[in-house]
Write a protein that holds these residues in place. Structure first.
Motif, PDB file in Angstrom:
ATOM      1  N   THR B  26     -10.482  -9.730   0.993  1.00  0.00           N
ATOM      2  CA  THR B  26      -8.894 -10.444   0.535  1.00  0.00           C
ATOM      3  C   THR B  26      -8.095  -8.703   1.081  1.00  0.00           C
ATOM      4  N   VAL B  30      -4.709 -10.262   3.445  1.00  0.00           N
ATOM      5  CA  VAL B  30      -3.313  -9.337   2.972  1.00  0.00           C
ATOM      6  C   VAL B  30      -2.570  -8.656   4.530  1.00  0.00           C
ATOM      7  N   THR B  31      -3.193  -8.191   4.519  1.00  0.00           N
ATOM      8  CA  THR B  31      -3.164  -7.005   6.030  1.00  0.00           C
ATOM      9  C   THR B  31      -2.786  -8.129   6.975  1.00  0.00           C
ATOM     10  N   SER B  34       0.631  -9.124   6.487  1.00  0.00           N
ATOM     11  CA  SER B  34       1.813  -8.809   6.059  1.00  0.00           C
ATOM     12  C   SER B  34       2.272  -7.836   7.429  1.00  0.00           C
ATOM     13  N   GLN B  88      -2.979  -0.899  -0.642  1.00  0.00           N
ATOM     14  CA  GLN B  88      -3.784  -1.433   0.147  1.00  0.00           C
ATOM     15  C   GLN B  88      -5.357   0.077   0.955  1.00  0.00           C
ATOM     16  N   VAL B 116      -1.990  -8.117  -3.856  1.00  0.00           N
ATOM     17  CA  VAL B 116      -2.060  -9.243  -4.350  1.00  0.00           C
ATOM     18  C   VAL B 116      -1.092  -9.973  -5.323  1.00  0.00           C
ATOM     19  N   TRP B 119       2.176  -8.228  -2.841  1.00  0.00           N
ATOM     20  CA  TRP B 119       2.123  -9.150  -1.823  1.00  0.00           C
ATOM     21  C   TRP B 119       2.989 -10.384  -2.304  1.00  0.00           C
ATOM     22  N   ARG B 123       7.092 -11.689  -0.409  1.00  0.00           N
ATOM     23  CA  ARG B 123       7.040 -12.940   0.347  1.00  0.00           C
ATOM     24  C   ARG B 123       8.584 -13.312  -0.294  1.00  0.00           C
TER      25      ARG B 123
END
Lengths: 60, 132
Positions: B26, B30-31, B34, B88, B116, B119, B123
């Motif tokens: 997960t 994201v990494t 992002s 993270q 999450v 994140w 966005r």
């Protein structure tokens, strides 16, 4: 290359290697700090350039 | 063909794995998105500032005000990207502790959940930046 051999022997190793490298990059605190530092330096350089160009614009 | 086979293998590997592996996956997902976006935000903010430099017929005060607004919005986005990276790292540490038996599954869920959630916030900020 034999497809069965690729699927059973080589691909899983490639996946593990890629995953390990990715975890190393995104999980290492020092690398994360370096990542932030390099972005901050990029922003500072960009802004210095904009400030210089803006000063030139209004001086001219 | 090779790329297709590799994607198939990656998909297969993604189906298996421990809770810790899934938590790592997960964070990695994201990494993967992002990090390039962080670079894109830096370049996008520079492009916005260059528009101020290149426009004509504006006063120094008007340009300075536009620049201040852009930098304020961009700094907010950059700060959240930095926070995301730090969260993270903290989440990876929480996963490692869980694997070593030093923390609970709830600790891991909370740490990954924080990443999450942030994140999603980042966005949202990127959408606001696009409006500028």
């Amino acid at each position: 290359m034999d497809v069965f051999r690729f699927l059973t022997e080589i691909a899983p190793d490639l996946f593990k290697l890629g995953e390990a490298l990715f975890k190393l990059f995104s999980g290492n605190a020092e690398l994360a700090k370096q990542n932030i530092r390099s972005r901050v330096a990029e922003v500072e350089a960009n802004r210095a350039e904009v400030d210089r160009l803006l000063a030139e614009k209004h001086a001219g | 063909m090779r790329a297709l086979l590799l994607a198939f293998c990656v998909a297969l590997a993604g189906c298996a794995g421990s809770p810790a592996d899934k938590a790592h996956d997960t964070l990695s997902a994201v990494t993967e998105v992002s990090d390039p976006l962080y670079g894109g935000a830096v370049r996008g903010c520079h492009a916005l500032e260059m528009e101020v430099v290149n426009r004509e017929g504006t006063t120094p005060a008007a340009d300075a005000e536009s620049l201040r607004e852009i930098r304020e919005a961009c700094d907010a986005v950059f700060a959240q990207f930095e926070r995301l990276i730090r969260l993270q790292v903290a989440a990876r540490v929480a996963i490692d502790k869980f694997e070593a038996g030093e923390s609970t599954r709830e600790d891991v869920d909370a740490a990954v959940g924080a990443v999450v959630a942030l994140w999603a916030e980042v966005r949202g900020l990127l959408v606001e930046l696009e409006v500028l």
